[in-house]
Design an enzyme around this catalytic site. Structure first.
Site, PDB file in Angstrom:
ATOM      1  N   LYS A 165     -39.968  11.932  42.854  1.00  0.00           N
ATOM      2  CA  LYS A 165     -41.399  11.661  42.685  1.00  0.00           C
ATOM      3  C   LYS A 165     -41.649  10.782  41.454  1.00  0.00           C
ATOM      4  O   LYS A 165     -40.970  10.941  40.442  1.00  0.00           O
ATOM      5  CB  LYS A 165     -42.105  13.014  42.509  1.00  0.00           C
ATOM      6  N   LYS A 171     -38.791  21.969  36.207  1.00  0.00           N
ATOM      7  CA  LYS A 171     -39.046  21.760  34.768  1.00  0.00           C
ATOM      8  C   LYS A 171     -38.082  22.579  33.922  1.00  0.00           C
ATOM      9  O   LYS A 171     -37.677  22.160  32.845  1.00  0.00           O
ATOM     10  CB  LYS A 171     -40.494  22.090  34.411  1.00  0.00           C
ATOM     11  N   LYS A 190     -45.300  10.748  35.289  1.00  0.00           N
ATOM     12  CA  LYS A 190     -45.743  10.098  34.059  1.00  0.00           C
ATOM     13  C   LYS A 190     -44.868  10.446  32.870  1.00  0.00           C
ATOM     14  O   LYS A 190     -44.911   9.779  31.844  1.00  0.00           O
ATOM     15  CB  LYS A 190     -47.219  10.414  33.777  1.00  0.00           C
TER      16      LYS A 190
HETATM   17  P1  TYM Z   1     -50.337  16.216  37.169  1.00  0.00           P
HETATM   18  O1  TYM Z   1     -50.932  15.940  35.827  1.00  0.00           O
HETATM   19  O2  TYM Z   1     -48.870  16.251  37.288  1.00  0.00           O
HETATM   20  O3  TYM Z   1     -50.865  15.189  38.232  1.00  0.00           O
HETATM   21  C1  TYM Z   1     -52.255  14.952  38.421  1.00  0.00           C
HETATM   22  C2  TYM Z   1     -52.561  14.690  39.870  1.00  0.00           C
HETATM   23  O4  TYM Z   1     -51.797  13.580  40.339  1.00  0.00           O
HETATM   24  C3  TYM Z   1     -51.033  13.948  41.478  1.00  0.00           C
HETATM   25  N1  TYM Z   1     -49.752  13.245  41.416  1.00  0.00           N
HETATM   26  C4  TYM Z   1     -49.262  12.471  42.383  1.00  0.00           C
HETATM   27  N2  TYM Z   1     -49.742  12.121  43.589  1.00  0.00           N
HETATM   28  C5  TYM Z   1     -48.997  11.293  44.340  1.00  0.00           C
HETATM   29  N3  TYM Z   1     -47.802  10.805  43.948  1.00  0.00           N
HETATM   30  C6  TYM Z   1     -47.276  11.129  42.748  1.00  0.00           C
HETATM   31  N4  TYM Z   1     -46.112  10.652  42.366  1.00  0.00           N
HETATM   32  C7  TYM Z   1     -48.021  12.000  41.906  1.00  0.00           C
HETATM   33  N5  TYM Z   1     -47.801  12.517  40.672  1.00  0.00           N
HETATM   34  C8  TYM Z   1     -48.860  13.279  40.400  1.00  0.00           C
HETATM   35  C9  TYM Z   1     -50.846  15.455  41.356  1.00  0.00           C
HETATM   36  O5  TYM Z   1     -50.575  16.037  42.606  1.00  0.00           O
HETATM   37  C10 TYM Z   1     -52.168  15.870  40.781  1.00  0.00           C
HETATM   38  O6  TYM Z   1     -53.122  15.985  41.794  1.00  0.00           O
HETATM   39  N6  TYM Z   1     -50.823  21.141  37.772  1.00  0.00           N
HETATM   40  C11 TYM Z   1     -51.528  19.890  37.870  1.00  0.00           C
HETATM   41  C12 TYM Z   1     -52.743  19.808  36.998  1.00  0.00           C
HETATM   42  C13 TYM Z   1     -53.718  20.908  37.199  1.00  0.00           C
HETATM   43  C14 TYM Z   1     -54.588  21.054  38.304  1.00  0.00           C
HETATM   44  C15 TYM Z   1     -55.351  22.226  38.047  1.00  0.00           C
HETATM   45  C16 TYM Z   1     -54.796  20.317  39.470  1.00  0.00           C
HETATM   46  C17 TYM Z   1     -53.957  21.937  36.353  1.00  0.00           C
HETATM   47  N7  TYM Z   1     -54.944  22.739  36.865  1.00  0.00           N
HETATM   48  C18 TYM Z   1     -56.315  22.681  38.959  1.00  0.00           C
HETATM   49  C19 TYM Z   1     -55.759  20.774  40.371  1.00  0.00           C
HETATM   50  C20 TYM Z   1     -56.502  21.941  40.117  1.00  0.00           C
HETATM   51  C21 TYM Z   1     -50.576  18.778  37.434  1.00  0.00           C
HETATM   52  O7  TYM Z   1     -49.609  18.988  36.751  1.00  0.00           O
HETATM   53  O8  TYM Z   1     -50.956  17.552  37.766  1.00  0.00           O
END
Ligand code: TYM
Length: 335
Positions: free
Chosen positions: A196, A114, A199
């Protein structure tokens, strides 16, 4: 509910949720919801680490809340809430910042990636992002954290911080485990399948949004980058595009890679892409219908959101109170 083990997980409301978010995370939450006491969060504070349009962010938080429900999460069985509604998240994050080292944070790949993408805004929040994530999880004494493969490193640092804290103050935190699915743990970008799917990608053809119309979904799969071999065969290294489509198809149909290879033996990529598109449309259509209905009733969503925040705050404040006592903060005298 109280005897069950706990789950915590969340999604940032930082763009259109993609099929990566759904297949890598939310779909598994729905499958786990009967066996755990689950907390599913919309992590809006995390989204602030990258500049957001305030109006859009507010709108998206409600939209993600509706999507969670539309995907099949039951608001009575689970605690579904917005992170900023429970102040304990930011408060515990501050304490944990004092138990986290600069060195370990600077090894985080998400931070490095990032920081590269947002060179003009490498803020301190981006750097301490995993500490807020640790606070999210540890506040609820979660045993299990269902996430995609990209969050594995953040789970590891969460465990390290928790263990460090426990070794000083006794057993304050449950040490959480990551739950990463076998299929769809890492859905790739449709245009650059070695990256990857994200969004926040600027190229709309790179991802399938959960709210894309059927036509758009079909078109994006038609345009997905593949290779020139013309054989549907799983080989991540040499055929990342086709392997990614197989991964998506496997996740939505439940078929194995062998079954998919047989199904498309002797057929062209056009047929395969069409089948993947149709299977994804079939999965997303009912979710979209429920989503559209839910979004018509904002009062209901708001009410459920408030209920979730209240329930979450009750549990979170218990842990925060314990942490405050352990580290030596004096309790306020209540009059
Ligand atoms: P975020 O918002 O990027 O993504 C949310 C969830 O989706 C999964 N994910 C994916 N899985 C498979 N293929 C992909 N291309 C893909 N893109 C995203 C992510 O692994 C995630 O599970 N840091 C986290 C949010 C967060 C969080 C937490 C998660 C904040 N606090 C506590 C678990 C526990 C994040 O940015 O997710």
């Amino acid at each position: 509910m109280e005897d069950k083990k706990r789950i915590f997980s969340g999604v940032q409301p930082s763009g259109h949720l993609t099929i990566g978010n759904y297949l890598g995370a939310i779909k598994n939450w729905v499958e786990l919801q009967d066996d755990y006491d689950s907390f599913y969060c919309i992590v809006d504070l995390h989204a602030l680490t990258v500049r957001q349009d305030p109006k859009e962010l507010r709108r998206r938080s409600l939209s993600v809340f509706a999507l969670y429900l539309a995907c099949g999460l039951d608001a009575d069985k689970n605690t579904i809430f917005v992170q900023s509604h429970v102040s304990a998240h930011a408060e515990l994050a501050w304490i944990l910042n004092c138990y986290t080292y600069m060195g370990e944070l600077s090894r985080m790949t998400q931070f490095k990636e990032k920081a590269r993408r947002h060179k003009d805004n490498i803020n301190a929040g981006l750097f301490t992002y995993p500490v807020l994530m640790a606070a999210d999880i540890l506040l609820y004494q979660a045993h299990l954290v269902p996430v995609g493969a990209d969050q594995k490193q953040h789970l590891e640092i969460t465990r390290d911080i928790a263990q460090r804290f426990n070794s000083i103050y006794g057993d304050v935190f449950v040490i959480p485990e990551a739950y990463i699915p076998k299929v769809a743990a890492r859905i790739m970008n449709l245009q650059e399948p070695t990256k990857k799917m994200s969004k926040s990608d600027e190229n709309e053809n790179a991802f399938i949004s959960m709210l894309d119309t059927s036509d758009v979904i079909m078109r994006k799969f038609r345009r997905a980058v593949t290779d020139s071999e013309a054989q549907v065969r799983y080989d991540e290294e040499n055929k990342p595009g086709i392997s990614n489509l197989m991964n998506i198809y496997a996740a939505v149909t439940g078929k194995s890679y062998e079954e998919i290879e047989q199904e498309f033996d002797g057929k062209g990529y056009g047929d395969f892409k069409k089948a993947v598109g149709e299977a994804v449309v079939e999965t997303l259509n009912p979710i979209q219908e429920r989503y559209n209905d839910l979004m018509k009733n904002k009062d209901y969503l708001q009410e459920m959101m408030n209920k979730g925040a209240e329930r979450a705050a009750r549990i979170a404040n218990r842990t925060l109170g314990k942490v405050y006592r352990k580290v030596g903060l004096v309790s306020p005298v209540r009059g």
